[in-house]
Design an enzyme around this catalytic site. Structure first.
Site: not given
Ligand code: AMP
Length: 192
Positions: A13, A125, A137, A148
């Site tokens: 994404k 990654r 990360r 996740r």
């Molecule tokens: P991402 O960078 O999109 O993989 O998000 C990393 C982490 O941020 C996720 O595993 C959640 O812990 C938190 N997070 C990001 N976006 C959301 C969302 N829309 N709702 C809830 N938690 C989020």
């Protein structure tokens, strides 16, 4: 045109959102990036969210909806929602927020990738970041990844049906090369 990129962690994404920013001047709204920035700037919310994120769980709806509300109220259009919404409550809230600012949701692109590939991509990654001396990360490890993925299937995947019912969902095969997936997404946006 406002779009959502929907898909599990590691689906690509962020990579595709970045392409759309470069090629189409769209605006990427990644709640994950916003939460990591809040942590880096040491806000109380950022620190609290960081613990939840490191585990791989979802941060509360109120927090992420607030982050998106702030961005939408600042104006603009051509938004790419990347990693938001992740729950049905967030999806409902996004619909209301867009309506409040006089915008619509045009397309939801579901990026489909099998679990085995997701795990490989995320492990790679982390290894690449480590080798390049970049920070890894906190949630790019096997244990958090399990949580996740579970969060995706339990809380986020119902959005596939939700947006299908609204008539705005299109799927792409997320297994191809970055260029191939990019071309498939471009074809969807240009057909709209
Ligand atoms: P991402 O960078 O999109 O993989 O998000 C990393 C982490 O941020 C996720 O595993 C959640 O812990 C938190 N997070 C990001 N976006 C959301 C969302 N829309 N709702 C809830 N938690 C989020």
């Amino acid at each position: 045109m406002n779009i959502i990129l929907l898909g599990p962690p590691g689906a690509g994404k962020g990579t595709q959102a970045q392409r759309l920013v470069d090629e189409r001047d769209m605006i990427q709204l990644s709640t994950g990036d916003m939460l990591r920035a809040a942590k880096d700037s040491g806000t109380e919310m950022g620190n609290r969210a960081a613990e939840v994120m490191a585990r791989g769980d979802l941060v509360s709806d109120d927090i992420v909806i607030g982050l998106i509300r702030e961005k939408l109220e600042a104006g603009g259009s051509g938004f790419i929602f990347d990693g938001f919404p992740r729950t049905l409550a967030q999806a409902d809230a996004l619909g209301e927020l867009l309506e409040d600012v006089g915008q619509t949701l045009d397309t939801v692109i579901e990026m489909r990738v099998e679990d085995d590939v997701l795990v490989d991509r995320i492990v790679n990654r982390a290894e690449e970041a480590k080798a390049a001396g970049k920070p890894v990360r906190a949630d790019d490890n096997a244990e958090s990844l399990k949580v996740r993925l579970l969060a995706y299937y339990k809380q986020t995947s119902p959005l596939v049906g939700y947006y299908h019912a609204k008539g705005v969902l299109t799927g792409v095969d997320g297994l191809g090369s970055i260029d191939q997936v990019g071309m498939d997404i471009a074809a969807i946006l240009d057909a709209d």
